[in-house]
Design a protein around this motif. Sequence first.
Motif, mmCIF file in Angstrom:
data_model
loop_
_atom_site.group_PDB
_atom_site.id
_atom_site.type_symbol
_atom_site.label_atom_id
_atom_site.label_comp_id
_atom_site.label_asym_id
_atom_site.label_seq_id
_atom_site.Cartn_x
_atom_site.Cartn_y
_atom_site.Cartn_z
ATOM 1 N N SER A 175 9.061 43.734 53.284
ATOM 2 C CA SER A 175 8.074 43.215 54.233
ATOM 3 C C SER A 175 8.583 42.034 55.053
ATOM 4 O O SER A 175 7.949 41.660 56.047
ATOM 5 N N VAL A 176 9.713 41.447 54.663
ATOM 6 C CA VAL A 176 10.227 40.305 55.422
ATOM 7 C C VAL A 176 11.536 40.624 56.136
ATOM 8 O O VAL A 176 12.042 39.787 56.891
ATOM 9 N N ASP A 232 1.844 36.196 54.943
ATOM 10 C CA ASP A 232 2.962 35.406 54.420
ATOM 11 C C ASP A 232 2.476 34.107 53.780
ATOM 12 O O ASP A 232 3.276 33.366 53.193
ATOM 13 N N MET A 254 12.063 31.524 58.691
ATOM 14 C CA MET A 254 10.998 32.511 58.792
ATOM 15 C C MET A 254 10.500 32.583 60.237
ATOM 16 O O MET A 254 10.100 31.565 60.806
ATOM 17 N N ARG A 260 7.566 33.758 46.267
ATOM 18 C CA ARG A 260 6.305 33.226 46.765
ATOM 19 C C ARG A 260 5.157 33.725 45.902
ATOM 20 O O ARG A 260 5.243 34.771 45.259
ATOM 21 N N TYR A 280 5.786 28.821 48.329
ATOM 22 C CA TYR A 280 7.152 29.338 48.282
ATOM 23 C C TYR A 280 7.984 28.490 47.331
ATOM 24 O O TYR A 280 7.968 27.254 47.404
ATOM 25 N N LEU A 312 5.808 34.919 61.737
ATOM 26 C CA LEU A 312 4.994 34.775 60.534
ATOM 27 C C LEU A 312 3.640 35.446 60.693
ATOM 28 O O LEU A 312 3.051 35.470 61.787
ATOM 29 N N PHE A 326 12.788 37.206 58.192
ATOM 30 C CA PHE A 326 13.262 36.073 57.396
ATOM 31 C C PHE A 326 14.780 36.150 57.240
ATOM 32 O O PHE A 326 15.340 37.251 57.130
ATOM 33 N N VAL A 346 11.199 37.210 47.414
ATOM 34 C CA VAL A 346 11.261 37.225 48.874
ATOM 35 C C VAL A 346 12.683 37.501 49.363
ATOM 36 O O VAL A 346 12.910 38.409 50.152
#
Length: 119
Positions: free
Chosen positions: A63-64, A90, A83, A38, A94, A86, A68, A48
């Motif tokens: 962080s995801v 974010d 995802m 992203r 993407y 959110l 995700f 990501v």
Amino acid sequence: QVQLVESGGGLVQAGGSLRLSCAASGRTFSSYAMGWFRQAPGKEREFVAAISWSGDNTYYRDSVKGRFTISRDNPKNTVYLQMHSLKPEDTAVYYCAANAGGTGSYDYWGQGTQVTVSS
């Protein structure tokens, strides 16, 4: 050659969910790893998530993690990024990418799909 087309982006409120899809064509889809990246305005593109050719191994940026999920459907030549929860941070374009050129890096990229998370 590999062609990649993303879809599924859009505008969602914080806490909401989206599922991105990336349809691949060209080389045998089940033979290469796939990734999602992203890029937010004014920032560099960042990793990501990634998934191995078989789907057995997945990787996420910190962080995801837990929010995700990357998956793939090899008979459908498609990779997904589900995802949840959110956050405004974010928000980005993407991109899906294919590690298909034998270089060990991501050689093929889609055109990107915009994800905007409002607070």
